[in-house]
Design a protein around this motif. Structure first.
Motif, PDB file in Angstrom:
ATOM      1  N   GLN A 164       0.820  -1.206   0.000  1.00  0.00           N
ATOM      2  CA  GLN A 164       0.000   0.000   0.000  1.00  0.00           C
ATOM      3  C   GLN A 164       0.855   1.257   0.000  1.00  0.00           C
ATOM      4  N   ARG A 165       1.945   1.244   0.746  1.00  0.00           N
ATOM      5  CA  ARG A 165       2.820   2.415   0.786  1.00  0.00           C
ATOM      6  C   ARG A 165       3.494   2.625  -0.577  1.00  0.00           C
ATOM      7  N   VAL A 166       3.898   1.535  -1.231  1.00  0.00           N
ATOM      8  CA  VAL A 166       4.496   1.670  -2.558  1.00  0.00           C
ATOM      9  C   VAL A 166       3.475   2.245  -3.531  1.00  0.00           C
ATOM     10  N   ARG A 167       2.232   1.773  -3.459  1.00  0.00           N
ATOM     11  CA  ARG A 167       1.178   2.297  -4.339  1.00  0.00           C
ATOM     12  C   ARG A 167       0.975   3.792  -4.107  1.00  0.00           C
ATOM     13  N   GLU A 168       0.950   4.202  -2.851  1.00  0.00           N
ATOM     14  CA  GLU A 168       0.735   5.612  -2.536  1.00  0.00           C
ATOM     15  C   GLU A 168       1.858   6.482  -3.074  1.00  0.00           C
ATOM     16  N   LEU A 169       3.098   6.020  -2.906  1.00  0.00           N
ATOM     17  CA  LEU A 169       4.235   6.805  -3.364  1.00  0.00           C
ATOM     18  C   LEU A 169       4.284   6.876  -4.889  1.00  0.00           C
ATOM     19  N   THR A 170       4.065   5.754  -5.564  1.00  0.00           N
ATOM     20  CA  THR A 170       4.125   5.776  -7.031  1.00  0.00           C
ATOM     21  C   THR A 170       2.952   6.553  -7.617  1.00  0.00           C
ATOM     22  N   ALA A 171       1.793   6.483  -6.977  1.00  0.00           N
ATOM     23  CA  ALA A 171       0.644   7.258  -7.449  1.00  0.00           C
ATOM     24  C   ALA A 171       0.907   8.756  -7.347  1.00  0.00           C
ATOM     25  N   ALA A 172       1.764   9.145  -6.392  1.00  0.00           N
ATOM     26  CA  ALA A 172       2.112  10.561  -6.212  1.00  0.00           C
ATOM     27  C   ALA A 172       3.267  10.989  -7.103  1.00  0.00           C
ATOM     28  N   GLY A 173       3.772  10.070  -7.934  1.00  0.00           N
ATOM     29  CA  GLY A 173       4.804  10.419  -8.889  1.00  0.00           C
ATOM     30  C   GLY A 173       6.199   9.932  -8.566  1.00  0.00           C
ATOM     31  N   THR A 174       6.365   9.216  -7.458  1.00  0.00           N
ATOM     32  CA  THR A 174       7.670   8.673  -7.100  1.00  0.00           C
ATOM     33  C   THR A 174       7.965   7.440  -7.949  1.00  0.00           C
ATOM     34  N   ALA A 175       9.166   7.340  -8.477  1.00  0.00           N
ATOM     35  CA  ALA A 175       9.539   6.173  -9.254  1.00  0.00           C
ATOM     36  C   ALA A 175       9.497   4.926  -8.378  1.00  0.00           C
ATOM     37  N   PHE A 176       9.194   3.786  -8.994  1.00  0.00           N
ATOM     38  CA  PHE A 176       9.035   2.539  -8.255  1.00  0.00           C
ATOM     39  C   PHE A 176      10.271   2.208  -7.417  1.00  0.00           C
ATOM     40  N   ALA A 177      11.458   2.241  -8.034  1.00  0.00           N
ATOM     41  CA  ALA A 177      12.679   1.901  -7.304  1.00  0.00           C
ATOM     42  C   ALA A 177      12.948   2.895  -6.177  1.00  0.00           C
ATOM     43  N   THR A 178      12.671   4.166  -6.430  1.00  0.00           N
ATOM     44  CA  THR A 178      12.859   5.181  -5.393  1.00  0.00           C
ATOM     45  C   THR A 178      11.908   4.950  -4.232  1.00  0.00           C
ATOM     46  N   ALA A 179      10.681   4.552  -4.538  1.00  0.00           N
ATOM     47  CA  ALA A 179       9.706   4.261  -3.484  1.00  0.00           C
ATOM     48  C   ALA A 179      10.207   3.126  -2.594  1.00  0.00           C
ATOM     49  N   LEU A 180      10.727   2.075  -3.198  1.00  0.00           N
ATOM     50  CA  LEU A 180      11.269   0.966  -2.400  1.00  0.00           C
ATOM     51  C   LEU A 180      12.397   1.460  -1.495  1.00  0.00           C
ATOM     52  N   GLN A 181      13.286   2.273  -2.061  1.00  0.00           N
ATOM     53  CA  GLN A 181      14.409   2.762  -1.268  1.00  0.00           C
ATOM     54  C   GLN A 181      13.929   3.624  -0.106  1.00  0.00           C
ATOM     55  N   GLN A 182      12.959   4.472  -0.366  1.00  0.00           N
ATOM     56  CA  GLN A 182      12.441   5.331   0.701  1.00  0.00           C
ATOM     57  C   GLN A 182      11.804   4.526   1.826  1.00  0.00           C
ATOM     58  N   LEU A 183      11.315   3.335   1.495  1.00  0.00           N
ATOM     59  CA  LEU A 183      10.682   2.482   2.489  1.00  0.00           C
ATOM     60  C   LEU A 183      11.664   1.484   3.108  1.00  0.00           C
ATOM     61  N   GLY A 184      12.950   1.669   2.807  1.00  0.00           N
ATOM     62  CA  GLY A 184      13.969   0.837   3.416  1.00  0.00           C
ATOM     63  C   GLY A 184      14.134  -0.532   2.782  1.00  0.00           C
ATOM     64  N   CYS A 185      13.725  -0.671   1.523  1.00  0.00           N
ATOM     65  CA  CYS A 185      13.801  -1.958   0.834  1.00  0.00           C
ATOM     66  C   CYS A 185      14.808  -1.889  -0.308  1.00  0.00           C
ATOM     67  N   ALA A 186      15.557  -2.956  -0.479  1.00  0.00           N
ATOM     68  CA  ALA A 186      16.460  -3.046  -1.619  1.00  0.00           C
ATOM     69  C   ALA A 186      15.660  -3.298  -2.895  1.00  0.00           C
ATOM     70  N   VAL A 187      16.201  -2.851  -4.012  1.00  0.00           N
ATOM     71  CA  VAL A 187      15.630  -3.173  -5.315  1.00  0.00           C
ATOM     72  C   VAL A 187      16.209  -4.537  -5.701  1.00  0.00           C
ATOM     73  N   SER A 188      15.385  -5.570  -5.569  1.00  0.00           N
ATOM     74  CA  SER A 188      15.881  -6.950  -5.617  1.00  0.00           C
ATOM     75  C   SER A 188      15.972  -7.485  -7.037  1.00  0.00           C
ATOM     76  N   THR A 189      16.993  -7.030  -7.770  1.00  0.00           N
ATOM     77  CA  THR A 189      17.173  -7.531  -9.131  1.00  0.00           C
ATOM     78  C   THR A 189      17.508  -9.024  -9.135  1.00  0.00           C
ATOM     79  N   ALA A 190      18.058  -9.531  -8.027  1.00  0.00           N
ATOM     80  CA  ALA A 190      18.415 -10.951  -7.962  1.00  0.00           C
ATOM     81  C   ALA A 190      17.199 -11.857  -7.845  1.00  0.00           C
ATOM     82  N   SER A 191      16.034 -11.282  -7.589  1.00  0.00           N
ATOM     83  CA  SER A 191      14.823 -12.105  -7.458  1.00  0.00           C
ATOM     84  C   SER A 191      14.228 -12.470  -8.807  1.00  0.00           C
ATOM     85  N   VAL A 192      14.678 -11.818  -9.878  1.00  0.00           N
ATOM     86  CA  VAL A 192      14.231 -12.170 -11.230  1.00  0.00           C
ATOM     87  C   VAL A 192      15.445 -12.632 -12.023  1.00  0.00           C
TER      88      VAL A 192
END
Length: 292
Positions: free
Chosen positions: A117-145
């Motif tokens: 929900q927090r990622v949805r709120e941030l991206t809906a407000a114009g924050t890039a997806f990867a930036t939203a993850l970083q702001q929420l303390g999450c790594a951008v997990s490229t190793a998961s794909v």
């Protein structure tokens, strides 16, 4: 809803894109996530596809401190000579972003009730997806794909009037997260055993495009999500450049290893061509050939 066969030549370059085959282990065996695109969609309307979409400019713009792997590692996994590291990173981020946008799954993230929900709120407000993850303390997990294959639409596409250069990735479904389709782009998100998806396709219960048909054929040989990920990591992604032609008014699409294809070496077991008959794409030998 039957697919419309295109015969027009597309002069524009293929659009870089990413799609993800998200897999999980179920009591009856391996399952893969499919979403049904809205019938009014400009690309494959009404068809069941894997989550995915085109590369966005913001997908390249990721703070290095937010990454779990370097852009160079992303490029090495794709194994495409000449591909710049920034684009390689962007394709991995696009795979993560599109999966989230179309299914609500945050690949590589530990489940938190509020995170999606927090990622949805941030991206809906114009924050890039990867930036939203970083702001929420999450790594951008490229190793998961992990790269599985690369599909390049020919100049005469068969089921759309656009060209795509799509990297197919595989990913294990994150524990504790539920898939929910995007109400704007899809009407259903469903988990199906690969063989069951092909059976439903053959019975006319769902529509599939050729890349999904052929990819499901390959997944149907594997038993677990771990098998899928191990297979992906064990070899470079296959390059698939379909070559279509018409025979007596029937569209045929052939793949590497087919006698009519310019590449003689096979990249997979099973059928090397599909023909559009009975308002669907069929392999020689019918459903049995797809399941063999």
């Amino acid at each position: 809803m039957a697919l419309t066969i295109n015969s027009d030549t597309v002069l524009t370059a293929p659009v870089p894109s990413a799609t993800v085959m998200v897999v999980r282990d179920a009591p009856q065996g391996l399952e893969v996530l499919l979403v049904r695109r809205h019938g009014n969609s400009g690309v494959l309307g009404g068809v069941h596809v894997f989550p995915g979409g085109k590369l966005d400019a913001a997908d390249h713009q990721v703070d290095p401190s937010a990454l779990d792997r370097s852009p160079g590692d992303c490029a090495a996994g794709l194994n495409e000579p000449g591909l710049d590291h920034g684009t390689a990173l962007g394709l991995h981020v696009a795979a993560l972003r599109e999966t989230f946008e179309e299914s609500g799954l945050l690949l590589g993230q530990v489940h938190r009730v509020d995170l999606a929900q927090r990622v949805r709120e941030l991206t809906a407000a114009g924050t890039a997806f990867a930036t939203a993850l970083q702001q929420l303390g999450c790594a951008v997990s490229t190793a998961s794909v992990w790269p599985w294959s690369r599909w390049v639409t020919p100049r005469v596409p068969s089921v759309t009037n656009k060209r795509f250069d799509t990297r197919f990735f595989v990913a294990a479904a994150p524990f504790g997260q539920e898939a929910e389709h995007c109400a704007f782009e899809a009407t259903e998100a469903v988990w199906l055993a690969p063989r069951r998806a092909l059976e439903r396709y053959w019975a006319g219960e769902i529509d599939l495009a050729p890349p999904q048909i052929m990819s499901l054929c390959q997944l149907g040989h594997l038993r677990t999500a771990a098998d899928v990920m191990t297979t992906a990591r064990s070899r470079p992604p296959a390059l698939i450049e379909p070559e279509p032609f018409d025979v007596d008014g029937v569209r045929v699409i052939c793949y590497p290893g087919d006698p009519a294809h310019s590449v003689a070496q096979r990249v997979w077991s099973g059928p090397t061509r599909l023909a559009y008959r009975n308002q669907r794409f069929e392999a020689d030998g019918g459903l049995a050939a797809l399941l063999a």
